[in-house]
Each structure stands twice: as structure tokens, then as C-alpha cells.
Design an enzyme around this catalytic site. Structure first.
Site, PDB file in Angstrom:
ATOM      1  CG  HIS A   1      -0.931   3.826   4.494  1.00 14.26           C
ATOM      2  ND1 HIS A   1      -1.621   3.105   5.439  1.00 14.26           N
ATOM      3  CD2 HIS A   1      -0.468   2.937   3.596  1.00 14.26           C
ATOM      4  CE1 HIS A   1      -1.577   1.819   5.110  1.00 14.26           C
ATOM      5  NE2 HIS A   1      -0.881   1.692   4.004  1.00 14.26           N
TER       6      HIS A   1
ATOM      7  CG  ASP B   1      -2.615   4.957   8.151  1.00 12.70           C
ATOM      8  OD1 ASP B   1      -1.428   4.649   8.368  1.00 12.70           O
ATOM      9  OD2 ASP B   1      -3.143   4.885   7.012  1.00 12.70           O
TER      10      ASP B   1
ATOM     11  CB  SER C   1      -0.947   0.002   1.198  1.00 11.23           C
ATOM     12  OG  SER C   1      -0.221  -0.206   2.383  1.00 11.23           O
TER      13      SER C   1
END
Ligand code: NAG
Ligand code: NAG
Ligand code: NAG
Length: 362
Positions: free
Chosen positions: A335, A332, A105
Site C-alpha cells: 500500500h 507493508d 485495498s
């Protein structure tokens, strides 16, 4: 009028060539693109998330309600001058060619950033964005440029066998299946090597005839990365294919690493560590493995390392935190928001392609 526009284009590209040549003639690699500082610059970001309605929700921090804006304004200044990103020039150079990101990702993060940066440069130009299985292909039709994302989190093979799911450290079938014939390949792998329990997608790790229940993850990663560099060494013709490794993207889960002992995550971080040369937490252990494996290649010049780890470590402010998955579910700190840090990775990718290919300009 048209003639004038064309001659302006020629003059601009000539000046640009001279700039690149002047950067290259004195000495070999005087410019280390990865050594520099983050600078607050009102002229950034290069696009707004509203310019780019195909950004996945998990990266679209401002749409998910992130209120602070400083993180959008920081731009990387290497200690030598670097051309500003020019999406039209990028597409022109890549005309008829294909670019593929291969990885997890974080590759997806960089792929989406590049498609947004390019689309913003040529907003009227038609594109298609198609996803089939693990492959997404964004095509700029006018330029016949394909920018692809191939999801492949380990690079080596994960195979379903009678004993269970087997991660094969010395087998890399995607190489010949998916990567042959692509002009620019940008690989990444790391975060999935850390998964345990229900998130771990393998039951056994295999190397040669030996099967293991588990293995030191950094050791397994190094073996797999060697399988990958061997594939590159024996299959890539550098006159046809440029190969990059994205480098290890750092997390910000523990404030001790950046000198805020009480921070348990990247939440509420609004500013980078400015002016720091060194990250207080030191080098990322995985980064050292990547550098070692690349150095051991029979032709180490085949892979250009986008050396993003150290300067991205300074960007504790760049992660979605609670503005990733559309609200307050989950934190998160892995990312990156878009627009954001991966835009810089792509500016450096562009600069690296231009510097490496400067002779194409004349
Ligand atoms: C990557 O960047 C860091 C920080 O500037 C530096 O210490 C390291 O040597 C670089 N690695 C390579 C392979 O250039
Ligand atoms: C950039 O940094 C490198 C490594 O610190 C140094 O060797 C080089 O002289 C610097 N270049 C400029 C233009 O400041
Ligand atoms: C695996 O075992 C087979 C037969 O037992 C042998 O021929 C082969 O060389 C072995 N391969 C490796 C990589 O050890």
C-alpha cells in the site's frame, strides 16, 4: 465584491480552457501524462493527514510515527505541462454525478486519497461518509457528488456452492448489479490473484463447464479481465459513463529490483529513484497482460488506462513499511502512505477527465 469574485472565476476558467485547448489542438495525444520525472517540490503535499480525519490508520504513516518527510514532497511532472489539481473545479464538473472505485485495498487507497484531496479543497462544505457492507459512500452534499468505494477484489464472481467456494472466471454479476448508472468508474484488480494457502478465498476456479483446483494465476487473471472488458464493451455508453482502469500498483519487497541488492523490503527508503526513465527491475508482467486485454477490446477507447505502474515503481519510498498498521507489526511495501503516491494517481485522473472532456469548458 461578489460580482468581482464571479468575473474572476469566469476569467480563470476561460484561461484554463485556453490552456487545455492549446494542449490539444496540435496533434492528437502529444501529451503522455505517464511519461515524466518525479520532482521535489516544497508546495506539496496537497493536504496533511490531520486535514483528513477519516484516513484509515493503515495509510496514515505520519500519525503512525513515520519520521522522514521527503516522500511527501515529490510531485510527478509529465513531460508536458499539466494543470494543478483543483478540487473545487473537479466537484463543479461532477455536480450531481457519481464516481465509483471498484477493487481491492489499492482502490481503497486511491479512494481515500481523492476524498481527502476534495475535502481539503472545500473544507467548509458538508459531507457524509457512510459504509454499508462492502460499499462506502462519501457525499459532498453541496455539490451532490458521490465518491464511492465498492470492495470487489476479483471483479468476477466468487460463489459459495456445494463443492466449496468457486471463483467463476466468466461470470460478472456485479456488472449489472452495482456498476450501472455510475458516471465515472475506476476499476482495479490484481493482488488477490496471488493469494495461496489460508489467504486464498476460493477452493475451485471455474471456466465454462470446467472446474480446476488451481491454475496459473496470470492466466486466470487474464481470463477474468477479458470477462470484465466484455462487460464494458457490451454495457458502457461512453457518452454517459467514463471507465478507467487503475493499472497495476507495484510492490517493493526486493531491493534487487531497484539496484540495492541487500534491501529485503522498502524499510528506510526515503527517496524515489530520481530521473530514471526505466525501472531497473523492468516491466511488471501483469502490466503487459492488462495492456493486451485492453487492446483486444472491440472498442479499446472505452477504457482509459491510468498507466501508473512504471512511474510508481520509482517510488520505493512511498510505502508505509512499519508505519502502516500503527507501529511495528508487519512490513507493508504494497500500500501507499497518505498523503502520497495515490494523490498523483488522482491528479492524473483529474487531468484525464479534463483533457477528455475539454469541450465541456466552452
Ligand atoms: C505505460 O507507460 C509505460 C512507461 O512510460 C510505457 O512503456 C507503456 O507503453 C505505457 N502503456 C500504455 C498502454 O500507454
Ligand atoms: C514526451 O515524451 C514522448 C515519449 O518519450 C515524446 O514522444 C514527446 O515528444 C515528449 N513531449 C515533450 C513535450 O517533451
Ligand atoms: C455446459 O454443458 C451443457 C450441458 O452439458 C451444455 O449445454 C453447454 O453448452 C456447456 N457450456 C459450455 C460453456 O461449454
Amino acid at each position: 465584491m461578489a460580482d468581482f469574485a464571479i468575473s474572476m472565476k469566469i476569467i480563470v476558467s476561460l484561461l484554463f480552457s485556453l490552456f487545455i485547448i492549446s494542449q490539444t489542438v496540435h496533434g492528437k495525444r502529444q501529451c503522455d501524462l505517464f511519461d515524466g520525472i518525479w520532482v521535489y517540490d516544497e508546495s506539496y503535499p496537497l493536504y496533511e493527514s490531520s486535514d483528513c480525519d477519516f484516513i484509515e490508520k493503515q495509510f496514515d504513516c505520519s500519525k503512525n510515527g513515520r519520521p522522514d518527510k521527503f516522500y511527501l514532497k515529490y510531485n510527478w511532472h509529465p513531460n508536458c505541462s499539466m494543470p494543478r489539481f483543483n478540487g473545487e473545479d473537479f466537484l463543479e464538473r461532477m455536480r450531481g454525478k457519481s464516481i465509483m472505485f471498484v477493487g481491492d485495498s489499492l482502490s481503497l487507497n486511491q479512494w481515500q486519497s481523492l476524498t481527502c484531496m476534495l475535502h481539503k479543497s472545500v473544507p467548509q462544505s458538508q459531507y457524509t461518509n457512510v459504509r454499508t457492507g462492502l460499499l462506502s459512500t462519501f457525499t459532498f452534499l453541496e455539490y451532490n457528488v458521490k465518491v464511492m468505494m465498492s470492495r470487489n477484489v476479483f471483479l468476477v464472481d466468487l460463489v459459495e456452492e456445494s463443492i466449496g467456494r468457486v471463483l467463476k472466471l466468466d461470470s460478472i454479476e456485479s456488472g449489472n448489479k452495482d456498476w450501472k448508472g455510475i458516471d465515472v468508474l475506476i476499476f482495479d484488480s490484481w493482488h488477490w490473484w496471488l493469494h495461496t494457502g489460508r489467504k486464498q478465498p476460493w477452493d475451485f476456479i471455474q471456466e465454462g463447464n470446467k472446474t480446476y483446483k488451481d491454475m496459473d494465476r496470470l492466466v486466470a487473471y487474464e481470463k477474468a479481465l477479458k470477462t470484465w472488458t466484455n462487460w464494458v464493451d457490451s454495457n458502457v455508453d461512453p457518452s454517459k459513463t467514463k471507465v478507467f482502469f487503475q493499472g497495476v500498483s507495484p510492490d517493493h519487497m526486493d531491493g534487487k529490483e531497484w539496484g540495492e541488492v541487500r534491501a529485503k523490503s522498502c524499510a528506510n527508503e526515503e527517496r524515489p529513484l530520481e530521473g530514471h526513465k526505466k525501472y531497473p527491475g523492468g516491466s511488471h508482467p501483469t502490466e503487459l497482460v492488462v495492456e493486451r486485454v485492453l487492446k483486444e477490446m472491440s472498442n479499446p477507447n472505452l477504457v482509459y488506462l491510468l498507466n501508473i505502474t512504471t512511474f510508481s515503481q520509482l517510488r520505493k519510498d512511498g510505502h508505509p513499511s512499519v508505519y502502516g498498521h500503527g507501529g511495528h507489526r508487519g512490513m507493508d511495501c504494497t500500500h501507499w502512505c497518505l498523503p502520497g503516491v495515490p494523490d498523483t494517481w488522482n491528479q492524473l485522473l483529474y487531468a484525464a477527465l479534463v483533457y477528455q472532456n475539454y469541450h465541456y469548458l466552452i
